[in-house]
Design a protein around this motif. Structure first.
Motif, PDB file in Angstrom:
ATOM      1  N   ILE A 261      -6.220  30.722  38.213  1.00 41.31           N
ATOM      2  CA  ILE A 261      -6.806  31.951  38.758  1.00 41.31           C
ATOM      3  C   ILE A 261      -6.170  33.193  38.128  1.00 41.31           C
ATOM      4  N   TYR A 262      -4.857  33.159  37.975  1.00 40.20           N
ATOM      5  CA  TYR A 262      -4.154  34.346  37.477  1.00 40.20           C
ATOM      6  C   TYR A 262      -4.470  34.605  36.003  1.00 40.20           C
ATOM      7  N   GLY A 263      -4.491  33.534  35.195  1.00 39.72           N
ATOM      8  CA  GLY A 263      -4.709  33.672  33.759  1.00 39.72           C
ATOM      9  C   GLY A 263      -5.954  34.466  33.377  1.00 39.72           C
ATOM     10  N   PRO A 264      -7.126  34.110  33.924  1.00 36.61           N
ATOM     11  CA  PRO A 264      -8.325  34.852  33.560  1.00 36.61           C
ATOM     12  C   PRO A 264      -8.316  36.298  34.075  1.00 36.61           C
ATOM     13  N   MET A 265      -7.566  36.555  35.151  1.00 33.03           N
ATOM     14  CA  MET A 265      -7.532  37.917  35.678  1.00 33.03           C
ATOM     15  C   MET A 265      -6.643  38.810  34.833  1.00 33.03           C
ATOM     16  N   ILE A 266      -5.457  38.310  34.533  1.00 33.30           N
ATOM     17  CA  ILE A 266      -4.508  39.108  33.757  1.00 33.30           C
ATOM     18  C   ILE A 266      -3.723  38.201  32.828  1.00 33.30           C
ATOM     19  N   ASP A 267      -3.590  38.594  31.591  1.00 36.43           N
ATOM     20  CA  ASP A 267      -2.610  37.953  30.728  1.00 36.43           C
ATOM     21  C   ASP A 267      -2.113  38.983  29.725  1.00 36.43           C
ATOM     22  N   MET A 268      -1.211  38.544  28.863  1.00 34.16           N
ATOM     23  CA  MET A 268      -0.561  39.492  27.967  1.00 34.16           C
ATOM     24  C   MET A 268      -1.560  40.220  27.062  1.00 34.16           C
ATOM     25  N   LYS A 269      -2.446  39.439  26.451  1.00 29.22           N
ATOM     26  CA  LYS A 269      -3.460  39.988  25.548  1.00 29.22           C
ATOM     27  C   LYS A 269      -4.313  41.021  26.275  1.00 29.22           C
ATOM     28  N   ASN A 270      -4.711  40.637  27.481  1.00 31.82           N
ATOM     29  CA  ASN A 270      -5.571  41.449  28.310  1.00 31.82           C
ATOM     30  C   ASN A 270      -4.891  42.736  28.788  1.00 31.82           C
ATOM     31  N   THR A 271      -3.591  42.636  29.120  1.00 31.43           N
ATOM     32  CA  THR A 271      -2.851  43.826  29.546  1.00 31.43           C
ATOM     33  C   THR A 271      -2.885  44.890  28.462  1.00 31.43           C
ATOM     34  N   PHE A 272      -2.684  44.449  27.222  1.00 29.35           N
ATOM     35  CA  PHE A 272      -2.696  45.412  26.123  1.00 29.35           C
ATOM     36  C   PHE A 272      -4.070  46.054  25.968  1.00 29.35           C
TER      37      PHE A 272
END
Lengths: 309, 327
Positions: free
Chosen positions: B284-295
């Motif tokens: 659940i957490y991965g698709p919501m937020i990850d490192m690539k996505n934060t940038f």
């Protein structure tokens, strides 16, 4: 008429992306990066870059004052703040440090992609990814017994030079008949497409396969704490791209395994047995026959999907 | 508008650029033989490029959709479509996100455009959170990776949806305004003909790509670095109880930055080691937020907003999982 150098530079970058992607497809090197099943997606990417390139080349030449103004306007509207120079500058006047850095970042993958040689993932990556992925694989409880394994994502090996020959999919009947054959045979060959369908099945109900003969290929990987005669014959399983690689493999027993260096590719035959590893019973291979081989042209394995209809 | 001479000039320029690129390609092959670096750098490069090759088609489709929104959707449309009521708007955005097959890279430029056009920030966030998490491909791949066990796939979707709603509601109380990094000017020119509109769509897409591409690239490079030099085994050994295992799996999801459509198998492979609750944390957490996505989000929203957003999502995902422990 004047030339907008930054616009021209952007066009060069877009074209380089096109050429880079097309080249990967042409040489077949794309399979070192992604699951061949998704090649078409990266081809769509290349087409989209090409379309953007054709849009971009129209922005390079500004013919009249009016069009210069219009372009600047469109940019402002789109809020690419780096184009303010269109209003008054002749070109690169406002090429700030910040912008140079931005372009540097965009160019980075193109530069490393074109300049660095391609490699295959090896034991050093397996160590970081964690081999527990493979050894923990049998921990998929809740699925044993009467559960129907039809829809499993099953690793399928590609050793064919042209991976497009293999479709990555199987019909239900094909799957069931191959499982039937697997349970009956005494002599399992982990060959070609069936390699990884078998892998999943053996890990799910290892007790069924105890005592059977098995032949397979893989690279040598060793974990800390392995004894002198232990090693893992491993493969990388790629779902989309190599960044999501997981390690699959069989713990193997071979006298003199300590003399085999990590990353050596081996073709081995042995007997399947159960062995306790970190508190779990896992299938292991007691190797009777083996030889060193060249790394297969397609070293990775891919999950396949069962067609339900 | 374009004279024939101009058209010819553009065509020649295009050809010239093609020639330059081909020359660069040939030169690079020569240089490739000279450089020699440690093998781990080459591995990192392979991982870095593979993430990009996988993500770029989605990002390009995302920037094209963003371009379409910019040109074809007016602020007035948005005002008419989005319900006045905050909670209705949030529900609608989460449902739309769930129906919209997106991945976490492609959705960022789309959300940016929507918010720029006047969609309230909380509705944009609802869409951003459910888009990559809940869609047919993700459901199917989760279902299959967990041995035809519908429980995990269903829990992933339902809990994911609840979490997205909660986060969007919290955001709606904490933040006013659109939180975009730059002030988004209201389009002042009306594109008249369809041809003009299409042209502007693509022009916007190019600008968007150059704007956002660099953040994607930085994110991918960091993810590749972590995968090459940091052992996930060390991380895993930290997870003992359910709570710490969940934290570990969430951290792993963040740094691995996997595509939501490709993470199910990796998640499933941890099943022998961790309880299902922790696995759900990963899924659940991965698709919501990850490192690539934060940038990528940093390229769009104010840094303060992104920081708080990441914090809120992290806390809510964790608390929800602790409340509804599965399996």
């Amino acid at each position: 008429m004047r030339i907008q150098l930054q616009q021209a530079f952007r066009a060069v970058i877009l074209m380089t992306f096109v050429v880079f992607l097309v080249q990967l497809h042409q040489t077949g090197d794309i399979i070192h990066y992604i699951n061949p099943k998704y090649e078409y997606l990266s081809m769509i990417g290349a087409w989209l870059f090409l379309i953007l390139f054709f849009t971009q080349i129209f922005r390079i030449w500004a013919i009249t004052k009016e069009s210069v103004h219009k372009q600047a306007h469109a940019c402002q509207n789109n809020h690419c703040h780096d184009h303010d120079h269109h209003h008054h500058d002749h070109g690169d006047g406002s090429l700030t440090l910040r912008k140079i850095f931005s372009y540097g970042v965009i160019i980075l993958p193109l530069a490393t992609g074109l300049l660095f040689p391609e490699t295959t993932l090896d034991a050093s990556i397996a160590e970081k990814k964690g081999i527990m992925l493979s050894l923990g694989n049998n921990g998929q409880e809740g699925n044993g017994g009467g559960a129907k394994p039809e829809g499993e994502q099953i690793p399928l090996e590609h050793t064919e030079p042209d991976p497009n020959l293999l479709t990555n999919t199987m019909t239900m009947e094909e799957y069931e008949s191959s499982m039937e054959a697997l349970r009956k045979t005494k002599d399992i060959t982990m060959s070609e497409e069936l390699y990884s369908v078998y892998y999943q099945q053996i890990n799910q109900e290892p007790e069924v396969f105890v005592g059977k003969k098995i032949t397979l290929q893989g690279f040598v990987y060793k974990e800390e704490g392995f004894s002198d005669n232990e090693m893992v014959l491993s493969r990388f399983l790629i779902t989309h791209c190599i960044a999501d690689a997981g390690v699959v493999g069989f713990l193997s027993q071979l006298d003199g395994a300590n003399e085999l260096a990590e990353d050596t590719w081996v073709e081995a035959t042995g007997e399947l047995r159960l062995q306790e590893y970190e508190g779990k019973e896992i299938p292991t291979i007691h190797i009777t026959d083996w030889k060193i081989i060249e790394q297969p042209s397609q070293p990775y394995v891919y999950p396949i999907q069962i067609q339900y209809l | 508008m374009l004279t024939r001479r101009h058209t010819l000039l553009v065509e020649l320029t295009g050809l010239f650029i093609f020639a330059i690129v081909m020359t660069l390609l040939t030169l690079s092959e020569q240089v490739e033989k000279i450089i020699e670096l440690p093998k781990s750098i080459y591995h990192m490069n392979m991982l870095f490029l593979s993430i990009l090759i996988e993500a770029l088609p989605f990002v390009l489709i995302g920037v094209l959709i963003a371009g379409l929104i910019q040109v074809f959707v007016t602020d007035e449309h948005i005002r008419r479509w989005i319900p006045r009521n905050k909670y209705l708007a949030i529900t609608m955005s989460c449902v739309v996100g769930a129906c919209f097959p997106a991945c976490e890279c492609g959705i960022v430029p789309i959300v940016r455009r929507l918010v720029g056009k006047g969609v309230p920030i909380y509705a944009g966030i609802g869409f951003l959170l459910t888009g990559p998490l809940i869609n047919p491909i993700v459901i199917l791949s989760t279902y299959m990776a967990f041995g035809n066990d519908a429980k995990i796939a269903a829990a992933r979707m339902i809990l994911g949806f609840v979490i997205a709603m909660v986060v969007a509601i919290i955001i709606s109380f904490l933040f006013k305004g659109n939180q975009l990094k730059q002030k988004f000017p209201v389009p002042s020119i009306k594109h008249t003909g369809l041809q003009e509109k299409v042209k502007h769509t693509f022009t916007h897409a190019v600008d968007e790509f150059f704007d956002m591409g660099k953040y994607l690239i930085i994110g991918a490079a960091l993810a590749a670095f972590v995968q090459t030099y940091i052992s996930s085994g060390d991380l895993v050994s930290l997870g003992g109880g359910v709570a710490s295992a969940t934290v570990v799996m969430m951290a792993l999801a963040y740094i691995l930055s996997l595509c939501s459509e490709a993470d199910a198998f990796i998640g499933a492979s941890f099943r022998g080691l961790f309880p299902d609750t922790a696995i759900l944390g990963f899924l659940i957490y991965g698709p919501m937020i990850d490192m690539k996505n934060t940038f990528m989000m940093l390229s769009v929203f104010k840094a303060k907003f992104v920081t708080l957003f990441v914090l809120i999502v992290t806390i809510i995902v964790f608390l929800t999982l602790m409340l509804f422990q599965v399996g």
